[in-house]
Design a protein around this motif. Structure first.
Motif, PDB file in Angstrom:
ATOM      1  N   GLU A  52       0.553  -1.164  -0.069  1.00 39.54           N
ATOM      2  CA  GLU A  52       0.144  -0.497   0.168  1.00 39.54           C
ATOM      3  C   GLU A  52       1.066   1.401  -0.080  1.00 39.54           C
ATOM      4  O   GLU A  52       1.766   1.039   0.722  1.00 39.54           O
ATOM      5  CB  GLU A  52      -0.640   0.555   1.226  1.00 39.54           C
ATOM      6  CG  GLU A  52      -2.222  -0.070   0.948  1.00 39.54           C
ATOM      7  CD  GLU A  52      -3.172  -0.473   2.250  1.00 39.54           C
ATOM      8  OE1 GLU A  52      -3.565   0.952   2.887  1.00 39.54           O
ATOM      9  OE2 GLU A  52      -3.103  -0.993   2.693  1.00 39.54           O
ATOM     10  N   THR A  53       0.314   1.791  -0.612  1.00 39.33           N
ATOM     11  CA  THR A  53       0.994   3.566  -0.826  1.00 39.33           C
ATOM     12  C   THR A  53       0.883   4.415   0.600  1.00 39.33           C
ATOM     13  O   THR A  53      -0.321   4.298   0.763  1.00 39.33           O
ATOM     14  CB  THR A  53       1.610   3.893  -1.878  1.00 39.33           C
ATOM     15  OG1 THR A  53      -0.029   4.339  -2.237  1.00 39.33           O
ATOM     16  CG2 THR A  53       1.711   3.093  -3.085  1.00 39.33           C
ATOM     17  N   PHE A  54       1.794   5.608   0.900  1.00 42.36           N
ATOM     18  CA  PHE A  54       0.776   6.331   1.357  1.00 42.36           C
ATOM     19  C   PHE A  54      -0.023   7.010   1.118  1.00 42.36           C
ATOM     20  O   PHE A  54      -0.154   7.938  -0.188  1.00 42.36           O
ATOM     21  CB  PHE A  54       1.786   7.665   1.745  1.00 42.36           C
ATOM     22  CG  PHE A  54       3.380   6.600   3.055  1.00 42.36           C
ATOM     23  CD1 PHE A  54       3.237   6.554   3.811  1.00 42.36           C
ATOM     24  CD2 PHE A  54       5.041   6.058   1.988  1.00 42.36           C
ATOM     25  CE1 PHE A  54       4.581   5.433   4.580  1.00 42.36           C
ATOM     26  CE2 PHE A  54       5.619   5.931   2.452  1.00 42.36           C
ATOM     27  CZ  PHE A  54       5.665   5.440   4.182  1.00 42.36           C
ATOM     28  N   GLY A  55      -0.955   8.358   1.805  1.00 41.97           N
ATOM     29  CA  GLY A  55      -1.964   8.765   1.469  1.00 41.97           C
ATOM     30  C   GLY A  55      -3.489   8.066   1.152  1.00 41.97           C
ATOM     31  O   GLY A  55      -4.558   7.773   0.311  1.00 41.97           O
ATOM     32  N   GLY A  56      -2.996   6.237   1.755  1.00 47.70           N
ATOM     33  CA  GLY A  56      -4.587   5.281   1.657  1.00 47.70           C
ATOM     34  C   GLY A  56      -4.869   4.588   0.013  1.00 47.70           C
ATOM     35  O   GLY A  56      -5.787   5.109   0.528  1.00 47.70           O
TER      36      GLY A  56
END
Length: 85
Positions: A52-56
């Motif tokens: 998962e990337t940062f920022g949802g």
């Protein structure tokens, strides 16, 4: 500061010195595809890895080959460690 070390890595065909990052909190061990290819490392299996990337952002799943390599210290060649990355 990041903990790093220079070690000798070897695979089926060749070996060379590489810099490794020591992360005591990591659950996995990673190696770049370029180094794995250069050393002709044997593939143990292929796994699906999700991140998962940062920022949802949404989770991205991709297949990755797990390889086996051998590491030696630069000054203690008698000690060898087998790493699955």
């Amino acid at each position: 500061l990041l903990q790093t070390a220079v070690v000798k890595a070897r695979g089926k065909r060749s070996g060379r010195e590489i810099r490794i990052l020591l992360d005591s909190g990591s659950e996995q061990t990673y190696i770049t595809k370029a180094v794995a290819r250069e050393l002709n490392l044997p593939v143990e299996r292929t796994e699906t890895f999700g991140a998962e990337t940062f920022g949802g952002g949404r989770e991205v799943e991709r297949p990755h080959d797990r390889v086996v390599l051998h590491l030696q210290g630069r000054f203690r060649e008698s000690e060898e460690y087998v790493v699955h990355a």
